[in-house]
Design an enzyme around this catalytic site. Structure first.
Site, PDB file in Angstrom:
ATOM      1  N   VAL A   1     -97.425  65.640  40.713  1.00 29.52           N
ATOM      2  CA  VAL A   1     -97.700  64.747  41.846  1.00 29.52           C
ATOM      3  C   VAL A   1     -98.678  65.404  42.825  1.00 29.52           C
ATOM      4  O   VAL A   1     -99.704  64.814  43.200  1.00 29.52           O
ATOM      5  CB  VAL A   1     -96.377  64.354  42.564  1.00 29.52           C
ATOM      6  CG1 VAL A   1     -96.664  63.634  43.883  1.00 29.52           C
ATOM      7  CG2 VAL A   1     -95.518  63.496  41.644  1.00 29.52           C
ATOM      8  N   ARG A   2     -98.388  66.645  43.190  1.00 28.09           N
ATOM      9  CA  ARG A   2     -99.237  67.292  44.207  1.00 28.09           C
ATOM     10  C   ARG A   2    -100.629  67.586  43.657  1.00 28.09           C
ATOM     11  O   ARG A   2    -101.634  67.355  44.337  1.00 28.09           O
ATOM     12  CB  ARG A   2     -98.553  68.560  44.724  1.00 28.09           C
ATOM     13  CG  ARG A   2     -97.229  68.204  45.421  1.00 28.09           C
ATOM     14  CD  ARG A   2     -97.010  68.950  46.690  1.00 28.09           C
ATOM     15  NE  ARG A   2     -95.929  68.285  47.452  1.00 28.09           N
ATOM     16  CZ  ARG A   2     -94.943  68.917  48.064  1.00 28.09           C
ATOM     17  NH1 ARG A   2     -94.875  70.234  48.014  1.00 28.09           N
ATOM     18  NH2 ARG A   2     -94.041  68.238  48.741  1.00 28.09           N
TER      19      ARG A   2
ATOM     20  N   THR B   1     -87.460  71.389  27.673  1.00 26.92           N
ATOM     21  CA  THR B   1     -86.221  71.336  26.897  1.00 26.92           C
ATOM     22  C   THR B   1     -85.555  72.701  26.949  1.00 26.92           C
ATOM     23  O   THR B   1     -86.236  73.727  26.802  1.00 26.92           O
ATOM     24  CB  THR B   1     -86.463  70.913  25.422  1.00 26.92           C
ATOM     25  OG1 THR B   1     -85.278  71.185  24.662  1.00 26.92           O
ATOM     26  CG2 THR B   1     -87.621  71.642  24.773  1.00 26.92           C
TER      27      THR B   1
ATOM     28  N   ARG C   1     -79.180  73.208  20.000  1.00 29.33           N
ATOM     29  CA  ARG C   1     -79.336  72.405  18.776  1.00 29.33           C
ATOM     30  C   ARG C   1     -79.586  73.317  17.572  1.00 29.33           C
ATOM     31  O   ARG C   1     -78.800  74.189  17.315  1.00 29.33           O
ATOM     32  CB  ARG C   1     -80.415  71.353  18.970  1.00 29.33           C
ATOM     33  CG  ARG C   1     -79.945  70.308  19.977  1.00 29.33           C
ATOM     34  CD  ARG C   1     -80.531  69.001  19.714  1.00 29.33           C
ATOM     35  NE  ARG C   1     -81.940  69.019  20.042  1.00 29.33           N
ATOM     36  CZ  ARG C   1     -82.718  67.966  20.003  1.00 29.33           C
ATOM     37  NH1 ARG C   1     -82.222  66.815  19.637  1.00 29.33           N
ATOM     38  NH2 ARG C   1     -83.973  68.050  20.329  1.00 29.33           N
TER      39      ARG C   1
ATOM     40  N   ASP D   1     -83.697  73.955  24.825  1.00 30.19           N
ATOM     41  CA  ASP D   1     -83.499  74.524  23.482  1.00 30.19           C
ATOM     42  C   ASP D   1     -84.559  75.555  23.087  1.00 30.19           C
ATOM     43  O   ASP D   1     -84.337  76.351  22.186  1.00 30.19           O
ATOM     44  CB  ASP D   1     -83.497  73.400  22.428  1.00 30.19           C
ATOM     45  CG  ASP D   1     -82.427  72.360  22.717  1.00 30.19           C
ATOM     46  OD1 ASP D   1     -81.406  72.728  23.336  1.00 30.19           O
ATOM     47  OD2 ASP D   1     -82.608  71.193  22.334  1.00 30.19           O
TER      48      ASP D   1
ATOM     49  N   ASP E   1     -87.170  75.054  21.395  1.00 32.79           N
ATOM     50  CA  ASP E   1     -87.364  74.842  19.952  1.00 32.79           C
ATOM     51  C   ASP E   1     -88.767  74.343  19.604  1.00 32.79           C
ATOM     52  O   ASP E   1     -88.990  73.836  18.513  1.00 32.79           O
ATOM     53  CB  ASP E   1     -86.304  73.859  19.418  1.00 32.79           C
ATOM     54  CG  ASP E   1     -86.313  72.532  20.154  1.00 32.79           C
ATOM     55  OD1 ASP E   1     -87.098  72.376  21.123  1.00 32.79           O
ATOM     56  OD2 ASP E   1     -85.544  71.645  19.763  1.00 32.79           O
TER      57      ASP E   1
ATOM     58  N   LYS F   1     -61.489  99.388  22.749  1.00 31.42           N
ATOM     59  CA  LYS F   1     -62.216  98.445  23.621  1.00 31.42           C
ATOM     60  C   LYS F   1     -61.304  97.251  23.919  1.00 31.42           C
ATOM     61  O   LYS F   1     -60.645  96.720  23.024  1.00 31.42           O
ATOM     62  CB  LYS F   1     -63.485  97.940  22.938  1.00 31.42           C
ATOM     63  CG  LYS F   1     -64.397  99.053  22.478  1.00 31.42           C
ATOM     64  CD  LYS F   1     -65.303  99.508  23.589  1.00 31.42           C
ATOM     65  CE  LYS F   1     -66.191 100.540  23.024  1.00 31.42           C
ATOM     66  NZ  LYS F   1     -67.036 101.332  23.595  1.00 31.42           N
TER      67      LYS F   1
ATOM     68  N   ARG G   1     -83.179  58.023  26.508  1.00 28.26           N
ATOM     69  CA  ARG G   1     -83.661  57.939  25.132  1.00 28.26           C
ATOM     70  C   ARG G   1     -83.848  56.449  24.859  1.00 28.26           C
ATOM     71  O   ARG G   1     -82.994  55.645  25.207  1.00 28.26           O
ATOM     72  CB  ARG G   1     -82.657  58.580  24.181  1.00 28.26           C
ATOM     73  CG  ARG G   1     -82.435  60.065  24.509  1.00 28.26           C
ATOM     74  CD  ARG G   1     -81.706  60.796  23.422  1.00 28.26           C
ATOM     75  NE  ARG G   1     -81.122  62.043  23.920  1.00 28.26           N
ATOM     76  CZ  ARG G   1     -81.690  63.237  23.850  1.00 28.26           C
ATOM     77  NH1 ARG G   1     -82.871  63.367  23.290  1.00 28.26           N
ATOM     78  NH2 ARG G   1     -81.092  64.313  24.324  1.00 28.26           N
TER      79      ARG G   1
ATOM     80  N   ILE H   1     -72.662  72.500  31.579  1.00 27.63           N
ATOM     81  CA  ILE H   1     -72.891  73.384  32.747  1.00 27.63           C
ATOM     82  C   ILE H   1     -74.133  74.250  32.528  1.00 27.63           C
ATOM     83  O   ILE H   1     -74.725  74.753  33.467  1.00 27.63           O
ATOM     84  CB  ILE H   1     -71.678  74.285  33.098  1.00 27.63           C
ATOM     85  CG1 ILE H   1     -71.372  75.262  31.984  1.00 27.63           C
ATOM     86  CG2 ILE H   1     -70.465  73.495  33.490  1.00 27.63           C
ATOM     87  CD1 ILE H   1     -70.528  76.432  32.462  1.00 27.63           C
TER      88      ILE H   1
ATOM     89  N   ASP I   1     -89.884  67.556  21.451  1.00 29.96           N
ATOM     90  CA  ASP I   1     -90.743  67.113  20.345  1.00 29.96           C
ATOM     91  C   ASP I   1     -90.720  65.599  20.126  1.00 29.96           C
ATOM     92  O   ASP I   1     -91.749  64.996  19.807  1.00 29.96           O
ATOM     93  CB  ASP I   1     -90.414  67.864  19.042  1.00 29.96           C
ATOM     94  CG  ASP I   1     -88.952  67.848  18.684  1.00 29.96           C
ATOM     95  OD1 ASP I   1     -88.159  67.214  19.428  1.00 29.96           O
ATOM     96  OD2 ASP I   1     -88.587  68.459  17.661  1.00 29.96           O
TER      97      ASP I   1
ATOM     98  N   GLY J   1     -83.606  65.046  26.599  1.00 30.10           N
ATOM     99  CA  GLY J   1     -82.554  65.694  27.394  1.00 30.10           C
ATOM    100  C   GLY J   1     -83.132  66.219  28.696  1.00 30.10           C
ATOM    101  O   GLY J   1     -84.290  66.621  28.744  1.00 30.10           O
TER     102      GLY J   1
HETATM  103  P1  ATP Z   1     -84.843  67.120  23.648  1.00 32.73           P
HETATM  104  O1  ATP Z   1     -85.409  68.303  22.891  1.00 32.73           O
HETATM  105  O2  ATP Z   1     -84.334  67.487  24.979  1.00 32.73           O
HETATM  106  O3  ATP Z   1     -83.870  66.308  22.849  1.00 32.73           O
HETATM  107  P2  ATP Z   1     -86.835  65.186  22.939  1.00 32.73           P
HETATM  108  O4  ATP Z   1     -88.064  64.751  23.627  1.00 32.73           O
HETATM  109  O5  ATP Z   1     -87.008  65.805  21.580  1.00 32.73           O
HETATM  110  O6  ATP Z   1     -86.087  66.143  23.946  1.00 32.73           O
HETATM  111  P3  ATP Z   1     -85.741  62.758  21.782  1.00 32.73           P
HETATM  112  O7  ATP Z   1     -84.491  62.029  22.083  1.00 32.73           O
HETATM  113  O8  ATP Z   1     -85.985  63.218  20.391  1.00 32.73           O
HETATM  114  O9  ATP Z   1     -85.812  63.966  22.830  1.00 32.73           O
HETATM  115  O10 ATP Z   1     -86.990  61.827  22.184  1.00 32.73           O
HETATM  116  C1  ATP Z   1     -87.059  61.206  23.444  1.00 32.73           C
HETATM  117  C2  ATP Z   1     -87.600  59.817  23.290  1.00 32.73           C
HETATM  118  O11 ATP Z   1     -88.912  59.883  22.705  1.00 32.73           O
HETATM  119  C3  ATP Z   1     -86.823  58.922  22.329  1.00 32.73           C
HETATM  120  O12 ATP Z   1     -85.741  58.291  22.959  1.00 32.73           O
HETATM  121  C4  ATP Z   1     -87.883  57.912  21.898  1.00 32.73           C
HETATM  122  O13 ATP Z   1     -88.022  56.886  22.843  1.00 32.73           O
HETATM  123  C5  ATP Z   1     -89.148  58.773  21.871  1.00 32.73           C
HETATM  124  N1  ATP Z   1     -89.408  59.214  20.494  1.00 32.73           N
HETATM  125  C6  ATP Z   1     -88.723  60.113  19.771  1.00 32.73           C
HETATM  126  N2  ATP Z   1     -89.218  60.261  18.531  1.00 32.73           N
HETATM  127  C7  ATP Z   1     -90.269  59.400  18.454  1.00 32.73           C
HETATM  128  C8  ATP Z   1     -91.222  59.058  17.435  1.00 32.73           C
HETATM  129  N3  ATP Z   1     -91.201  59.636  16.242  1.00 32.73           N
HETATM  130  N4  ATP Z   1     -92.152  58.106  17.731  1.00 32.73           N
HETATM  131  C9  ATP Z   1     -92.196  57.529  18.944  1.00 32.73           C
HETATM  132  N5  ATP Z   1     -91.330  57.812  19.935  1.00 32.73           N
HETATM  133  C10 ATP Z   1     -90.381  58.727  19.714  1.00 32.73           C
END
Ligand code: ATP
Length: 318
Positions: free
Chosen positions: A24-25, A125, A171, A127, A129, A213, A72, A250, A103, A11
């Site tokens: 980058v910098r 992220t 989440r 979240d 989390d 209130k 994704r 938003i 993660d 996300g």
């Molecule tokens: P967010 O917390 O914002 O959802 P995220 O990194 O956890 O971020 P995911 O959709 O779980 O989001 O993972 C992003 C991408 O990472 C996935 O689309 C996939 O390509 C890759 N990915 C996720 N899990 C695995 C895994 N177990 N092994 C290899 N690649 C993975």
């Protein structure tokens, strides 16, 4: 190591741009050629690279979203997809990669590291989390966006003597609801980590009404329930008008807060330093305002601890 790359995955989160800018910098300062990979791991598989220079990241520190776009990729979750991505990195002579995401993205970074592409993960992220770091990039901006919404909804709900339920993202994590609820003086905070009883919410609303209130605001974390359903359940039980608002996307947009910009700048720069030191399969984070780094496996194995004392304080001050 001559060439490094950066991608954003999962996300989008406000502050990812500030992190890209830092990578980058800092990368250029450290003597690397820096490439941006568009659309996360999907772009890596497809060789969707762009050479970056100082001006590629001008005027983005304040902007939400990610200039590199995120995606994704189901293909990347497979061994075959990971092999393709590693091969593409080899073709473009990229030895180091900074992966900004959550993660899932870190799990992907670990797989790529095993295939010979040195990877460092940066937590991006909203979240919040990820257990190993106190804060992830984007969380603070999301909390502030929720606060803006609380202020606006308070104005209108007090004019109509209504109770309001505001459903927020996160989440399975209640952090956005807790921090925004405490900072916004919400009358109720419902998070998945603590659960809730409908009767307690109804009693709270009646007590407040009896005290004269005009309004009450309840913050509901998306992982703890459904705002529309809660609205119905409350109105079936008590004679109080309730309106629910699902804030949705938003929360992710708008200008990135100073906290997130600084956090992203520090973490992005540190990730490049680790690559320059020859490190791989690690994540960077922040604990007690100090930068830390650790093995991806160790970070992913940690269990998130809910800030219970903060929750109890918020409940006391309601
Ligand atoms: P967010 O917390 O914002 O959802 P995220 O990194 O956890 O971020 P995911 O959709 O779980 O989001 O993972 C992003 C991408 O990472 C996935 O689309 C996939 O390509 C890759 N990915 C996720 N899990 C695995 C895994 N177990 N092994 C290899 N690649 C993975």
């Amino acid at each position: 190591m001559k060439n490094i790359a950066v991608l954003t995955s999962g996300g989008d989160a406000p502050g990812m741009n500030a992190a890209i800018r830092a990578v980058v910098r800092m990368g250029i300062i450290s003597g690397f050629n820096v490439f941006g990979v568009r659309k996360g791991f999907r772009g890596l598989i497809n060789g969707d690279f762009e050479k970056m220079n100082e001006s590629s990241v001008s005027d983005i520190i304040q902007r939400g979203g990610t200039i590199l776009q995120t995606a994704r990729s189901e293909e990347f979750k497979t061994e075959e997809g990971q092999d393709k991505a590693a091969k593409m990195a080899k073709i473009f002579d990229i030895d180091g990669l900074v992966v900004i995401g959550g993660d899932g993205s870190f799990a992907g970074a670990k797989r790529l590291s095993e295939k010979g592409v040195a990877c460092i993960g940066v937590p991006g992220t909203i979240d919040n989390d990820l257990a190993y770091t106190d804060y992830s990039i984007g969380f603070d901006t999301a909390v502030n966006n929720v606060l803006d919404a609380i202020n606006r909804i308070r104005d209108t709900s007090s004019s109509h003597e209504r109770a309001s339920i505001i459903e927020v993202m996160g989440r399975y994590s209640g952090d956005i609801a807790l921090y925004a609820g405490l900072a916004g003086g919400a009358e109720g905070i419902i998070v998945p980590e603590m659960g809730f009883e409908l009767d307690d919410i109804c009693r709270l609303l009646i007590e407040r009404k009896n005290k004269g209130k005009l309004h009450s605001i309840i913050i509901l974390a998306e992982g703890a329930g459904d705002a529309k359903q809660l609205e119905q359940q409350i109105m079936e039980n008590v004679d109080i008008e309730v309106r629910s608002t699902i804030l949705g996307y938003i929360q992710r947009g708008g200008s990135t807060t100073a906290f997130d910009r600084i956090l992203a700048s520090r973490l992005g720069a540190r990730a490049v330093e680790l690559l320059a030191e020859g490190k791989s399969s690690r994540v960077v984070g922040i604990r007690d305002n100090k930068l830390i780094d650790m093995e991806i496996v160790e970070a992913l194995g940690m269990k998130k601890v809910f800030p219970r004392e903060l929750y109890e304080l918020a409940i006391k001050l309601q």
